[in-house]
Design an enzyme around this catalytic site. Sequence first.
Site, PDB file in Angstrom:
ATOM      1  N   ASP A  26       0.733  -1.245  -0.081  1.00 39.06           N
ATOM      2  CA  ASP A  26       0.229   0.104  -0.060  1.00 39.06           C
ATOM      3  C   ASP A  26       0.977   1.242   0.092  1.00 39.06           C
ATOM      4  O   ASP A  26       1.919   1.392   0.547  1.00 39.06           O
ATOM      5  CB  ASP A  26      -1.032  -0.141   1.240  1.00 39.06           C
ATOM      6  N   HIS A  43       1.891   3.085  -9.190  1.00 37.27           N
ATOM      7  CA  HIS A  43       1.782   1.872  -9.265  1.00 37.27           C
ATOM      8  C   HIS A  43       2.987   1.291 -10.082  1.00 37.27           C
ATOM      9  O   HIS A  43       3.300   0.187 -10.148  1.00 37.27           O
ATOM     10  CB  HIS A  43       0.630   1.588 -10.107  1.00 37.27           C
ATOM     11  N   LEU A 137      10.871 -20.463  -4.775  1.00 29.72           N
ATOM     12  CA  LEU A 137       9.922 -19.867  -3.989  1.00 29.72           C
ATOM     13  C   LEU A 137       8.536 -19.693  -4.795  1.00 29.72           C
ATOM     14  O   LEU A 137       8.524 -19.675  -6.077  1.00 29.72           O
ATOM     15  CB  LEU A 137      10.283 -18.191  -4.103  1.00 29.72           C
TER      16      LEU A 137
END
Length: 251
Positions: A26, A43, A137
């Site tokens: 955020d 963004h 991962l």
Amino acid sequence: MGLFTSSTRSIPDTGEVPQHIAIIMDGNGRWAKKRFMPRIAGHKRGVETVRKTVKACTELGVGYLTLFAFSSENWRRPAEEVSFLMQLFMLALEQEITKLHKNNIRLKVVGDRSRFEEKLVEMIRRAESLTQNNTGLTLTIAANYGGRWDLVQATHRMIEAKPECALIFSEADLEPYLSTSYAPEPDLFIRTGGEQRISNFLLWQLAYTELYFTDTLWPDFNTMALKRAIKSFQQRERRFGRTSEQLKKNA
Ligand code: IPE
Ligand code: IPE
Ligand code: MG
């Protein structure tokens, strides 16, 4: 692929690094606003942080990284911003998938795909199947995800598979149908950007996760900031309802 039992029932190994980190990324809009730039510039920079965070987690030996990219409530944003975010998601997928695969990363996307355009759905399908057997991962992108949606879809799928569960069911009955059933529950939750709330992220899965909030805006979040969060996690005592004395006796 074995399912993990709920960490609220058994104490997971608290190794050097958390096995599963979940992040609410955020603060992109505020990062841009501070620089008199449009929100979308934030963004774009946020994607850079994703790249760096994935690399850092791989190097640190984190097993699972789950990133909240778009919530089921984010459709309420201006149409141009929503459309930009979708385009950015597709672009990032297209640009990164080969590299992710080379790095032995398994990609998963969780969330309601029914509102995505067909092209995006197809790209997700291809990216997931390309990387499905990778053993490094596990990177999960939560896109059009909501914790409440997850619980409802899990219940529907459970009842479809086991009609007898429509009358009565247990936690263990439901868990295999949650969208993140391939992963253990998060050990560490991080939210950047200063807000201290869950915003409908992994409601069920975060039951006993250690929470960490930082004012750092997502585009400014770096490896040092990640290590600070991990350090905070390592200093905590996870009790899962037990007493501190009980834990010491069993250690
Ligand atoms: C997080 O940054 C990214 C998404 C929710 C897609 P925000 O866009 O929420 O940034 P702020 O909170 O407005 O600063
Ligand atoms: C949460 O951020 C969702 C994502 C980071 C994808 P928001 O910025 O949408 O959350 P609220 O609205 O401030 O709670
Ligand atoms: Mg926000």
